[in-house]
Design a protein around this motif. Structure first.
Motif, PDB file in Angstrom:
ATOM      1  N   LEU A 183       0.822  -1.208   0.000  1.00 53.91           N
ATOM      2  CA  LEU A 183       0.000   0.000   0.000  1.00 53.91           C
ATOM      3  C   LEU A 183       0.858   1.261   0.000  1.00 53.91           C
ATOM      4  CD1 LEU A 183      -2.798  -1.191   2.438  1.00 53.91           C
ATOM      5  CD2 LEU A 183      -3.013  -0.789  -0.016  1.00 53.91           C
ATOM      6  N   GLN A 184       0.327   2.317  -0.598  1.00 52.43           N
ATOM      7  CA  GLN A 184       1.072   3.548  -0.844  1.00 52.43           C
ATOM      8  C   GLN A 184       0.444   4.718  -0.090  1.00 52.43           C
ATOM      9  OE1 GLN A 184       3.937   3.458  -2.698  1.00 52.43           O
ATOM     10  NE2 GLN A 184       3.548   1.239  -2.720  1.00 52.43           N
ATOM     11  N   PRO A 185       1.110   5.887  -0.076  1.00 52.10           N
ATOM     12  CA  PRO A 185       0.520   7.074   0.545  1.00 52.10           C
ATOM     13  C   PRO A 185      -0.889   7.352   0.008  1.00 52.10           C
ATOM     14  CG  PRO A 185       2.812   7.493   0.024  1.00 52.10           C
ATOM     15  CD  PRO A 185       2.482   6.153  -0.566  1.00 52.10           C
ATOM     16  N   GLY A 186      -1.788   7.675   0.920  1.00 50.52           N
ATOM     17  CA  GLY A 186      -3.178   7.899   0.553  1.00 50.52           C
ATOM     18  C   GLY A 186      -4.046   6.661   0.662  1.00 50.52           C
ATOM     19  N   ASP A 187      -3.439   5.476   0.685  1.00 51.00           N
ATOM     20  CA  ASP A 187      -4.181   4.230   0.856  1.00 51.00           C
ATOM     21  C   ASP A 187      -4.504   4.017   2.337  1.00 51.00           C
ATOM     22  OD1 ASP A 187      -3.923   3.794  -1.853  1.00 51.00           O
ATOM     23  OD2 ASP A 187      -2.241   2.402  -1.660  1.00 51.00           O
ATOM     24  N   THR A 188      -5.481   3.164   2.587  1.00 53.71           N
ATOM     25  CA  THR A 188      -5.939   2.899   3.953  1.00 53.71           C
ATOM     26  C   THR A 188      -5.867   1.411   4.257  1.00 53.71           C
ATOM     27  OG1 THR A 188      -7.438   4.798   3.953  1.00 53.71           O
ATOM     28  CG2 THR A 188      -7.887   3.061   5.562  1.00 53.71           C
ATOM     29  N   LEU A 189      -5.435   1.081   5.463  1.00 53.14           N
ATOM     30  CA  LEU A 189      -5.393  -0.307   5.915  1.00 53.14           C
ATOM     31  C   LEU A 189      -6.038  -0.380   7.296  1.00 53.14           C
ATOM     32  CD1 LEU A 189      -4.468  -3.241   5.490  1.00 53.14           C
ATOM     33  CD2 LEU A 189      -2.281  -2.611   6.552  1.00 53.14           C
ATOM     34  N   GLY A 190      -6.850  -1.407   7.492  1.00 52.96           N
ATOM     35  CA  GLY A 190      -7.484  -1.619   8.787  1.00 52.96           C
ATOM     36  C   GLY A 190      -7.435  -3.081   9.182  1.00 52.96           C
ATOM     37  N   ALA A 191      -7.606  -3.334  10.463  1.00 54.31           N
ATOM     38  CA  ALA A 191      -7.643  -4.706  10.981  1.00 54.31           C
ATOM     39  C   ALA A 191      -8.703  -4.783  12.070  1.00 54.31           C
ATOM     40  CB  ALA A 191      -6.283  -5.115  11.533  1.00 54.31           C
ATOM     41  N   LEU A 192      -9.518  -5.838  12.026  1.00 54.15           N
ATOM     42  CA  LEU A 192     -10.562  -6.066  13.018  1.00 54.15           C
ATOM     43  C   LEU A 192     -10.528  -7.528  13.421  1.00 54.15           C
ATOM     44  CD1 LEU A 192     -11.973  -4.283  10.447  1.00 54.15           C
ATOM     45  CD2 LEU A 192     -13.723  -4.031  12.190  1.00 54.15           C
ATOM     46  N   PHE A 193     -11.238  -7.842  14.511  1.00 53.28           N
ATOM     47  CA  PHE A 193     -11.331  -9.242  14.910  1.00 53.28           C
ATOM     48  C   PHE A 193     -12.785  -9.662  15.059  1.00 53.28           C
ATOM     49  CE2 PHE A 193     -11.117  -6.945  18.937  1.00 53.28           C
ATOM     50  CZ  PHE A 193     -12.039  -7.594  19.747  1.00 53.28           C
ATOM     51  N   ILE A 194     -13.008 -10.946  14.845  1.00 55.26           N
ATOM     52  CA  ILE A 194     -14.316 -11.574  14.974  1.00 55.26           C
ATOM     53  C   ILE A 194     -14.348 -12.329  16.300  1.00 55.26           C
ATOM     54  CG2 ILE A 194     -15.840 -13.363  14.051  1.00 55.26           C
ATOM     55  CD1 ILE A 194     -14.552 -12.806  11.294  1.00 55.26           C
ATOM     56  N   ASP A 195     -15.370 -12.032  17.122  1.00 55.13           N
ATOM     57  CA  ASP A 195     -15.567 -12.808  18.337  1.00 55.13           C
ATOM     58  C   ASP A 195     -17.059 -13.020  18.556  1.00 55.13           C
ATOM     59  OD1 ASP A 195     -16.293 -10.269  19.120  1.00 55.13           O
ATOM     60  OD2 ASP A 195     -15.141 -10.280  20.990  1.00 55.13           O
ATOM     61  N   ASN A 196     -17.492 -13.090  19.832  1.00 53.81           N
ATOM     62  CA  ASN A 196     -18.891 -13.407  20.130  1.00 53.81           C
ATOM     63  C   ASN A 196     -19.871 -12.431  19.505  1.00 53.81           C
ATOM     64  OD1 ASN A 196     -18.042 -15.552  21.712  1.00 53.81           O
ATOM     65  ND2 ASN A 196     -18.015 -14.354  23.590  1.00 53.81           N
ATOM     66  N   PRO A 232      -9.495 -17.823  23.559  1.00 54.35           N
ATOM     67  CA  PRO A 232     -10.231 -17.664  22.300  1.00 54.35           C
ATOM     68  C   PRO A 232     -11.721 -17.454  22.552  1.00 54.35           C
ATOM     69  CG  PRO A 232      -8.753 -19.555  22.208  1.00 54.35           C
ATOM     70  CD  PRO A 232      -8.809 -19.122  23.633  1.00 54.35           C
ATOM     71  N   SER A 233     -12.383 -16.866  21.584  1.00 53.79           N
ATOM     72  CA  SER A 233     -13.816 -16.628  21.679  1.00 53.79           C
ATOM     73  C   SER A 233     -14.588 -17.938  21.550  1.00 53.79           C
ATOM     74  CB  SER A 233     -14.248 -15.651  20.581  1.00 53.79           C
ATOM     75  OG  SER A 233     -15.643 -15.511  20.557  1.00 53.79           O
ATOM     76  N   ALA A 234     -15.671 -18.050  22.311  1.00 56.57           N
ATOM     77  CA  ALA A 234     -16.497 -19.259  22.241  1.00 56.57           C
ATOM     78  C   ALA A 234     -17.371 -19.279  21.001  1.00 56.57           C
ATOM     79  CB  ALA A 234     -17.358 -19.375  23.487  1.00 56.57           C
ATOM     80  N   HIS A 235     -17.688 -18.106  20.458  1.00 52.76           N
ATOM     81  CA  HIS A 235     -18.538 -17.993  19.277  1.00 52.76           C
ATOM     82  C   HIS A 235     -17.841 -17.115  18.241  1.00 52.76           C
ATOM     83  CE1 HIS A 235     -21.989 -19.734  21.442  1.00 52.76           C
ATOM     84  NE2 HIS A 235     -21.618 -18.966  22.466  1.00 52.76           N
ATOM     85  N   ASN A 236     -18.414 -17.053  17.035  1.00 51.08           N
ATOM     86  CA  ASN A 236     -17.860 -16.153  16.022  1.00 51.08           C
ATOM     87  C   ASN A 236     -18.974 -15.526  15.193  1.00 51.08           C
ATOM     88  OD1 ASN A 236     -18.522 -18.477  14.628  1.00 51.08           O
ATOM     89  ND2 ASN A 236     -16.680 -18.499  13.366  1.00 51.08           N
ATOM     90  N   ASP A 237     -19.121 -14.232  15.375  1.00 52.65           N
ATOM     91  CA  ASP A 237     -20.114 -13.442  14.670  1.00 52.65           C
ATOM     92  C   ASP A 237     -19.485 -12.914  13.378  1.00 52.65           C
ATOM     93  OD1 ASP A 237     -22.173 -11.707  13.923  1.00 52.65           O
ATOM     94  OD2 ASP A 237     -21.573 -10.162  15.372  1.00 52.65           O
ATOM     95  N   ILE A 238     -19.380 -13.791  12.378  1.00 48.48           N
ATOM     96  CA  ILE A 238     -18.725 -13.426  11.118  1.00 48.48           C
ATOM     97  C   ILE A 238     -19.503 -12.327  10.403  1.00 48.48           C
ATOM     98  CG2 ILE A 238     -17.942 -14.281   8.882  1.00 48.48           C
ATOM     99  CD1 ILE A 238     -17.667 -17.059  10.179  1.00 48.48           C
ATOM    100  N   THR A 239     -20.810 -12.451  10.365  1.00 50.08           N
ATOM    101  CA  THR A 239     -21.631 -11.463   9.667  1.00 50.08           C
ATOM    102  C   THR A 239     -21.461 -10.077  10.276  1.00 50.08           C
ATOM    103  OG1 THR A 239     -23.256 -13.187   9.162  1.00 50.08           O
ATOM    104  CG2 THR A 239     -23.957 -10.905   8.882  1.00 50.08           C
TER     105      THR A 239
END
Length: 205
Positions: free
Chosen positions: A44-57, A99-106
């Protein structure tokens, strides 16, 4: 090339999110998500955006955001941003104790999509690290349309469950159901088994 496959626009800026499943069936696979993060930080270059999230209950919450950065036009500052971003992801993954017991992917996809739409970018891609076996708590309401128009959803490193060894068709059906859901909601779907496969695909475009 990184986001090839999404609808092309005049805006050259790119936005990518990495969505990590921390449920007990998948958490041991997160080294692959860290590897993809390093790859994206290099691409990724200047002006681009990167994010990270996690899935749990329950994944539709700001607490599920690990990091989000739009890289500065100044190279020295962008380099600092990238180092900080990876440190935040690394600290998060190494700090998972239970670790999470469930995963809310949606819910995670919904949150990531909203975050992608909150930044100015001509191309948007969401990388999902999960076995895609959604097991969300029964009190969560997720059965409604999600606007994925203009978003490419890339399922990365979709591991097989123990039960899939007895019934391989279940694995294929799970993938087909998610592909149908993404496309029914206006998104583009791609399945990538590992990072090397993704690099090969991008090199051919």
């Amino acid at each position: 090339m990184l986001l090839a496959g999404c609808a092309q626009t005049d805006d050259p800026r790119r936005a990518a999110y990495v969505l990590m499943d921390i449920s007990d069936n998948y958490v041991q696979e997160l080294a692959s998500a860290q590897a993809l993060t390093r790859f994206l930080l290099a691409e990724l270059q200047p002006g681009d955006t990167l994010g990270a999230l996690f899935i749990d209950n329950s994944s539709y919450s700001d607490r599920n955001v690990i990091a989000q950065t739009t890289f500065d036009d100044r190279p020295s500052l962008a380099t600092q941003q990238k180092r900080l971003f990876y440190a935040e992801v690394d600290d998060f993954v190494s700090g998972i104790q239970v670790p999470s017991a469930h995963n809310d992917i949606t819910g995670g996809i919904l949150l990531a999509t909203e975050r992608l739409r909150s930044v100015d970018a001509g191309q948007r891609v969401l990388y999902v690290f999960s076995d895609l076996q959604e097991d969300r708590p029964p009190w969560l309401e997720r059965d409604f349309p999600v606007d994925l128009d203009g978003v490419e959803v890339v399922a990365m490193n979709v591991t097989k469950l123990r039960s899939d060894n007895h019934n391989p068709q279940a694995y294929r059906e799970r993938l087909a159901q998610w592909e149908q859901w993404v496309e029914d909601n206006g998104g583009n779907w791609r399945l990538v088994n590992d990072l090397q496969q993704l690099e090969r695909q991008l090199a051919q475009r």
